[in-house]
Design a protein around this motif. Sequence first.
Motif, short mmCIF file in Angstrom:
data_model
loop_
_atom_site.label_atom_id
_atom_site.label_comp_id
_atom_site.label_asym_id
_atom_site.label_seq_id
_atom_site.Cartn_x
_atom_site.Cartn_y
_atom_site.Cartn_z
N GLY A 265 -67.28 -40.32 -41.11
CA GLY A 265 -67.94 -41.25 -40.96
C GLY A 265 -67.23 -42.76 -40.44
N VAL A 266 -66.00 -42.60 -40.52
CA VAL A 266 -65.16 -43.72 -39.90
C VAL A 266 -64.27 -43.04 -38.79
N LEU A 267 -63.48 -42.18 -39.14
CA LEU A 267 -62.63 -41.65 -38.03
C LEU A 267 -63.40 -40.30 -37.27
N LEU A 268 -64.28 -39.57 -38.16
CA LEU A 268 -64.92 -38.52 -37.61
C LEU A 268 -66.24 -38.78 -37.52
N ASN A 269 -67.24 -38.10 -36.86
CA ASN A 269 -68.59 -38.53 -36.93
C ASN A 269 -69.19 -37.88 -38.14
N ASP A 270 -70.41 -38.64 -38.39
CA ASP A 270 -71.04 -38.23 -39.85
C ASP A 270 -71.48 -36.88 -39.75
N THR A 271 -71.21 -35.83 -40.21
CA THR A 271 -71.90 -34.51 -40.24
C THR A 271 -72.35 -34.01 -41.60
N LEU B 184 -64.19 -40.05 -33.73
CA LEU B 184 -65.37 -41.21 -33.03
C LEU B 184 -64.69 -42.04 -32.05
N ASP B 185 -65.26 -42.32 -31.16
CA ASP B 185 -64.94 -43.27 -30.02
C ASP B 185 -64.20 -44.48 -30.86
N GLY B 186 -62.81 -44.85 -30.15
CA GLY B 186 -62.27 -45.98 -30.72
C GLY B 186 -61.55 -45.77 -32.08
N ALA B 187 -61.37 -44.52 -32.61
CA ALA B 187 -60.93 -44.22 -34.02
C ALA B 187 -59.23 -44.33 -33.61
N VAL C 237 -71.82 -56.80 -48.59
CA VAL C 237 -70.58 -56.62 -47.52
C VAL C 237 -70.84 -57.83 -46.40
N ARG C 238 -69.59 -58.54 -46.32
CA ARG C 238 -69.54 -59.59 -45.43
C ARG C 238 -69.20 -58.97 -43.90
N HIS C 239 -68.32 -57.97 -43.73
CA HIS C 239 -68.14 -57.42 -42.39
C HIS C 239 -68.56 -56.16 -42.26
N LEU C 240 -69.89 -55.89 -41.43
CA LEU C 240 -70.37 -54.71 -41.28
C LEU C 240 -70.28 -54.64 -39.66
N VAL C 241 -69.74 -53.43 -39.11
CA VAL C 241 -69.55 -53.11 -37.80
C VAL C 241 -70.29 -51.90 -37.41
N GLY C 242 -70.98 -51.87 -36.12
CA GLY C 242 -71.43 -50.75 -35.64
C GLY C 242 -70.61 -49.84 -34.83
N ALA C 243 -69.42 -50.39 -34.39
CA ALA C 243 -68.45 -49.74 -33.76
C ALA C 243 -67.08 -50.04 -33.94
N LEU C 244 -66.38 -49.01 -33.94
CA LEU C 244 -64.84 -49.34 -34.23
C LEU C 244 -64.04 -50.42 -33.70
N ASP C 245 -64.49 -50.60 -32.44
CA ASP C 245 -63.72 -51.66 -31.45
C ASP C 245 -64.29 -53.10 -32.18
N GLU C 246 -65.11 -53.20 -32.94
CA GLU C 246 -65.27 -54.43 -33.71
C GLU C 246 -64.34 -54.79 -34.66
#
Length: 238
Positions: free
Chosen positions: A17-23, A92-95, A202-211
């Motif tokens: 879910g962070v480094l790998l896709n959510d399976t 995941l992209d950007g990991a 949660v104060r810091h929510l991101v949709g993509a890792l490059d954020e």
Amino acid sequence: MTEQLGKLRMAALNIDGVLLNDTFSPVIHHFVTSRGGTYSADLERRIFSQPQAVAGKVLAETCGLSTAPMETIALYLQERERYLADHPVRILDGAVELLHRLRALGLRTVCYGGLDASHFERYLGHLSDLFDEPRYVCTNDIRPGLHEIAVDIAGLARDEVLFIDDVARVAEAARDLGVPFVGHPSDFEHGHQRQLMAEAGVRHLVGALDEIDERLVRTIDAEARAGTLWGRAGSALA
């Protein structure tokens, strides 16, 4: 030369879910709904980032199964293997770029998750040089494991470790412990984690890792120094 961070010393990144896709979310959803169960935010809260024995018990109860908790988990894992045939695990992209950014800021990096170390070796073993010892921590027996990873394993204070996770239950534990946290909730269409993270504050929510860039990490570092990670000062940091 990059200016050293003032408080943060390590980043701990959840594997799935962070480094790998959510399976996992799609399989849990199908497992439940195909057996007539109701999939809800409350169900996610009771299952996600729980020890397998706990999750198996909840799954069995929700689906009206008479199987024991670990037998239910075995059924679930069989379904997941079938799902992976058409939806393989991928980085995941950007990991990789994120790992490089964190290390360039002087942070140690470790990975953690509920499966055993063979899961890490299979999908991220070729990137092991981007992680510090012990590289991967299996948290099944200590979930969510924030204190254990930061204090017992890394030898740091809890507010010196930035956790990046996709599950609101982990966010809630981070809030209660005063731990730096970035939420990266799954984009699964039936999922509730973004909503639950927002409710958890949660104060810091991101949709993509490059954020999760240098600016964000330095912002969190400043909040950790000021004791305002969760919008308030004064968490008990043992």
